[in-house]
Design an enzyme around this catalytic site. Structure first.
Site, PDB file in Angstrom:
ATOM      1  N   LYS A 150      58.213 110.718  58.270  1.00 13.96           N
ATOM      2  CA  LYS A 150      58.972 109.460  58.234  1.00 13.96           C
ATOM      3  C   LYS A 150      60.456 109.721  57.992  1.00 13.96           C
ATOM      4  CE  LYS A 150      55.184 107.574  59.019  1.00 13.96           C
ATOM      5  NZ  LYS A 150      54.909 107.290  60.429  1.00 13.96           N
ATOM      6  N   HIS A 202      49.315  95.285  55.259  1.00 13.34           N
ATOM      7  CA  HIS A 202      49.979  96.206  56.193  1.00 13.34           C
ATOM      8  C   HIS A 202      49.185  96.467  57.468  1.00 13.34           C
ATOM      9  CE1 HIS A 202      52.752  96.911  52.912  1.00 13.34           C
ATOM     10  NE2 HIS A 202      51.738  97.239  52.136  1.00 13.34           N
ATOM     11  N   GLU A 259      62.564 103.420  50.050  1.00 12.29           N
ATOM     12  CA  GLU A 259      63.102 102.525  51.054  1.00 12.29           C
ATOM     13  C   GLU A 259      63.310 101.177  50.380  1.00 12.29           C
ATOM     14  OE1 GLU A 259      61.292 103.148  55.323  1.00 12.29           O
ATOM     15  OE2 GLU A 259      60.775 101.146  54.595  1.00 12.29           O
ATOM     16  N   ARG A 281      51.813 106.977  70.429  1.00 16.61           N
ATOM     17  CA  ARG A 281      50.507 106.807  71.078  1.00 16.61           C
ATOM     18  C   ARG A 281      50.440 105.403  71.650  1.00 16.61           C
ATOM     19  NH1 ARG A 281      48.926 103.013  67.450  1.00 16.61           N
ATOM     20  NH2 ARG A 281      49.467 103.410  65.282  1.00 16.61           N
TER      21      ARG A 281
END
Lengths: 202, 510, 202, 510
Positions: B117, B239, B204, B296
């Site tokens: 990430k 999520h 974050e 993907r």
């Protein structure tokens, strides 16, 4: 026939009478004419009369082919509502799951949540005890033969289901009068396996 | 490059989806399956099939060696990973290519880069695309508490502690003030270590009520990268996306140009090929931030196909065999009508969305105009407990958003799934909520609603209750063997009869 | 078990052996390993081994979970082909209709087109005679009771199907040993109705 | 105009199609049904339902009085006729309106005008649209043989004798030379008298290998008439369409402009409202001729919906309640991609397409990308012998004609219908024929092929034969009750077991 049906925590008294080709179903004193047809083992098509203005245009008229007696625009409007309903056992909870469109109502018949157990439970009453499969599965072993005497809580059939072997037991003393399955056979939920007559004569 | 037989290293609806594309293109498909999947739809649909091990994913669908062995035995010349399982595993992509086979997807370098990430954030920044404010470098286990606290203060609270190798909400913790930081880091590291084998985390800033907006991309092997109209995926539970639609009510044509250009810039910067998706957060002021890239095919790809007419899986295969991406770029950004997808899960919405595996006794998907059902389930078979309990992806297309919402409600109402609990009632509830109809939602909208409702059932059945009561009584009544009804000649099998005979007997004994 | 299967006018000799979890099916001397699973009463999933280059990578390896013994790119390619097949009775012709994709093959088992009739026909052999429903329908009348003596060609059950009443008759003299249905009951094609033991002791 | 509850005066797939539109628009639907249709899908799908009589159409679905009575009893404020049955009956449209209800369709005057083939031809000519050369006026029974011969000579041979009130190939005869004229007239009059109660006929020249091309129209009540891109319907068996597609390979953009302008001109000339279709013959030189107008929704409407994104049934209802037709005219003529429909019938293609009614034991329609199945059948129920034996309309969309053909082949292959014969094998055969793939066909193409093949089966099963033989043997083998196979725990019901026990017993006795 009379039924006690519990839905959403409320018990309803239901009486079913048969009329010509249809049923009259009384729920807590409100009677409605219903045409019911099986589509398959889990699915019913219901037409339920819901008379709005005048109660004279009945479903039985409709079902028995109305004669087109000229078109007169009277004020009698009779809604005959159509429902496709599925009725399926709710896992091993003993409840039924009745789906109407995308809505599902959990329903218990005759105040017993676990009718699956009840069907082979040690309840009162002199009728023969019917041991049914509580869920789909496979007969691992039939432990009794027709004519055998069994005692309450004695295991009579072993069913494999949900990766587990489940012993089904007699609810009371009795004589095995019917054996409907054999080792290795597959059964569906509710399938009749064994019938046991009460030990005392009926 | 020759591409004749393709092994699909996946199961369920996405495996069937890919096999359908193969069949239309004249390609031979090879399924792989675990023990409990011997009779699964993807095995029955495939031209060929190979067993690859026991039920646990770690012993079958995640076993690179067994999948390569199946490819060798079947003579496949390509492997499609689908999504999930090994789809974003750079080692798998490399091993497939090392074995001389085509991997239908990006390079393993691109997968590895975007799999970190922090590296992905750095790549986006380098391409001039804003990222959610946060720390730049991974924080390994050696970083001290004091140093972590200093970095966190720089980011600002509330913030998220996220696993560098993360995904799917795992290894992620929200911290509202400095006192909770140490515990959150410890928990995130522990989860990340277990899930990904890497305890590194980063921070974050948590945005206030952001939307999840993502951009589908296709890239060929000649440097062409084309972005598609955005997907709105803010309807999530913990999520996990549950409803997706395109286009987004929150994206103007000008913003669409910005978002799609930014997405394409990131993809070009990393030499991206095949299908991929760049996820953004969009804040309430209309500013967007790079979140991550999925290297993907995406679960929600059908809605993009419905509004652009482009078959993304077919293009994955065409790109993989070396074809040029010759689609008109402007058409991909000009959606025709509106599409919505609901992910139908074997979960009980009235019981905390607990998985509800079991046997599907009746299954009848909706059909007619504007409906697409990509299903991985069959009547009479079990929903296995070992894998994602998704039954189908139900997508609709219509000329406008209100029409598409009405059509989806119709489709949900037509869907018959008996025997197990599903998320159908939740969607029927959601699709009449004013917030949904007006597009007033954000990534935690569903979680907030669930917290607020505190277990109140989604299934308001007051209207259906009488019908259900009547149906239950009649089902019992009609199973009476003394039944004189001349018309019920359609009873199937003895089981229903037996069951309801049991009921009737119980009834008469009362 | 051995079978004679006729398809497209050609009779094939089929031998089925059971292996661990699979079958070895020999059709006119060509043996193939087959994994067969029932999806429902009419549907089978078949995996049929079709060895191309080397016959050592067999389906039984595949079915019994291959150990990933490292990846070596040898030349052995073993196709294991997957078919979803429906097998349904072809009306009252006695044939089976086997569908593979959108293609349907009419198949007769053991050289008898009308196995439906044969099942209650007056054929030879000392085993009990099983009267089965030739098509889906409803039992109009059961004409015999358990223990009753019947004579060849005597009607035993009347089934209503395709808007017509059909009498099912005993194939030979015998004693009714089992009655599985009653008046008004619905039955599916092939459903067992009555069993008749030969009049002479077995 | 208020439109809240709609009675659908039809059955089967088209009734369900219309009810789906109602549900999406929030309208209440009322089904009507004959005795054998009590459990039919359209009854189960409807919100309300009314019985209207015995099975014979003349006693139920064609009984205007009973349908109006059902409308009155249910409180419907509108009636949709579907297609077939009373859809093109001017008396029905008038009676519905006289009863104060909305009729979803054109005026009864327009229906009556177009119902007379000669009047329709005159109207087309008056609007400047060419008609197939032929006689202008109806030839009643009073016309002498000599006069008929003179008129026929003027038209030229070969010619068709057609019923003025005709339709669906009834009351129609081909005459190749003068010697056959009298017999043909007599036969056509007799058939027309029985079918339509009107013995009048007219003559039309028979074109050589014409295509059937038709133009869908919508007209509102304010004078707006909009034509849609053409449909190619030349694949017919005995004048019945079996495959339709859009756009046509034979129609250039210039020809499309001409055809659609001509169609709109005819419709405007007769003040046409709601949905209708004008049929043309297109000869080998690219000249087109007005053939007739269908004053109703067409069976093949889905393919137009697929390439234009316009929901025709929804527009029928919107127009009927007085809305304005505000669609962009140019979009309707610019098809996006290609669509094909196959009409799946319960007919045996290897036995002269004889109807094959009976019980559908297994039914699983295809799904996934680009598939639309409008079905009127359900597993476990019979295909009734009283009505059209259509099971479903299977339509596909894809970006191009070759892709759409490949997708249709995939869909046909996925379609499982067990228990009855269907036309699926015929379509699988047709869709690989070079003439079909190259678009070299005309209205008698299928009939010519059938004559040529002379009964040769369409089902080439040489490839599947071994599989079928293996399956039959294993089905018997696995039903053995001594079965030790630990895995076949999925057997449903006792019937299959009983059947195959029977087989096994038969086997052991050999």
């Amino acid at each position: 026939m009379q039924y006690e049906v519990e839905a959403n925590g409320r018990v309803r008294r239901v009486t079913v009478h048969r009329a010509a080709g249809t049923f009259v179903v009384d729920v807590d004193g409100r009677a409605r004419t219903v045409s019911a047809e099986r589509i398959d083992g889990y699915t019913l098509s219901l037409l339920i009369e819901d008379v709005r203005l005048k109660p004279d245009a009945t479903l039985s008229d409709a079902a028995s082919v109305p004669v087109g007696s000229g078109f007169s625009r009277t004020s009698s409007v009779s809604r005959i509502c159509s429902y496709e309903v599925t009725v399926a056992p709710d896992g091993d909870s003993g409840q039924l799951r009745v789906s109407v469109g995308s809505r599902t109502v959990a329903v218990s018949l005759n105040g017993r949540r676990r009718w699956g157990r009840r069907a082979h439970g040690a309840d009162a009453g002199g009728g023969p005890e019917r041991i049914v499969a509580p869920m789909p599965g496979k007969i691992v072993r039939v432990l009794v033969a027709q004519g055998a005497a069994v005692r309450a809580h004695q295991a009579v059939v072993v069913v494999e289901a949900m990766k587990m072997e489940n012993e089904l037991r007699a609810g009371r003393d009795g004589i095995v009068t019917e054996v409907h399955v054999q080792d290795g056979q597959s059964v569906e939920a509710g399938g009749l396996l064994v019938v046991i007559a009460a030990a005392h004569a009926e | 490059m020759q591409l004749h037989k393709i092994l699909i290293a996946n199961r369920g609806e996405i495996a069937v989806r890919i096999m359908r594309a193969c069949r239309e293109m004249g390609l031979v498909s090879v399924a792989v399956f675990s023990e409990c999947d011997r009779t699964a739809p993807h095995v029955r649909y495939a031209d060929e099939a190979c067993a690859i091990g026991p039920n646990a994913p770690g012993e079958s669908y995640l076993r690179i060696d067994r999948i390569l062995d199946a490819a060798r035995r079947s003579g496949a010349d390509a492997v499609h990973p689908g999504y999930g399982f090994l789809a974003e595993n750079a080692d798998f992509a490399r091993a497939v290519r090392d074995a001389g086979l085509i991997f239908v997807g990006p390079t393993s370098d691109a997968i590895a880069l975007m799999g970190s990430k922090t590296a992905a954030r750095a790549a986006a920044s380098a391409a001039g695309v804003p990222v959610v404010p946060g720390t730049t470098d991974p924080l390994g286990p050696e970083v001290s508490a004091a140093e972590a606290a200093r970095l966190a203060a720089g980011v600002g609270y509330p913030l998220l502690v996220k696993a560098v190798a993360g995904g799917g909400g795992k290894g992620m913790r929200t911290v509202t003030d400095p006192s909770g930081l140490s515990d959150a880091i410890r928990a995130a590291r522990s989860e990340a270590g277990t899930a990904f084998g890497d305890t590194a985390v980063y921070f974050e800033r948590q945005l206030l009520r952001p939307r999840h907006i993502e951009v589908q991309l296709l890239g060929d092997e000649y440097g062409t990268v084309l972005p598609f109209v955005e997907r709105e995926c803010s309807i999530q539970r913990r999520h996990q996306k549950v409803v997706e639609e395109t286009p987004s009510l929150a994206v103007t044509p000008a913003l669409r140009r910005e978002l799609t250009s930014a997405a394409a810039a990131v993809a070009r910067a990393v030499g991206y090929t095949n299908a991929g998706t760049i996820e953004f957060l969009l804040d309430e002021d209309g500013r967007f931030y790079f979140l991550e890239m999925n290297t993907r095919l995406q679960v929600e790809h059908p809605i993009t196909e419905l509004v652009t007419g482009v078959d993304l899986v077919r293009w994955q295969l065409r790109i993989a065999r070396g074809e040029r991406l010759d689609l008109p770029a402007d058409r991909l950004l000009a959606p025709s009508g509106h599409a919505i997808e609901c992910r139908i899960y074997a979960e009980d919405p009235d019981n905390g969305f607990l998985p509800s595996p079991g046997r599907i006794l009746r299954l009848r998907p909706p059909s007619g105009p504007g409906i697409r059902d990509d299903s991985g389930a069959t009547e009479g078979l079990d929903v296995p407990i070992f894998y994602d309990p998704m039954i189908s992806k139900l997508a609709v297309w219509d000329e406008s958003r209100p029409a598409a919402v009405a059509r989806m409600r119709r489709a949900l109402d037509e869907y018959i799934i008996a025997g197990i609990e599903t998320t159908l009632p939740f969607f029927s509830w959601l699709l009449v909520q004013p917030a949904f109809l007006e597009g007033r939602f954000y990534t935690t909208y569903v979680d907030d609603v669930l917290r607020h409702r505190n277990g109140q059932p989604f299934t308001d059945t007051s209207e259906q209750e009488d019908v259900a009561v009547i149906a239950a009584a009649l089902q019992a009544e009609m199973s009476s063997t003394s039944e004189p009804d001349a018309r019920s000649v359609r009873l199937q099998g003895w089981t229903a009869r037996a069951r309801f005979e049991g009921l009737r007997l119980a009834a008469t004994r009362e």
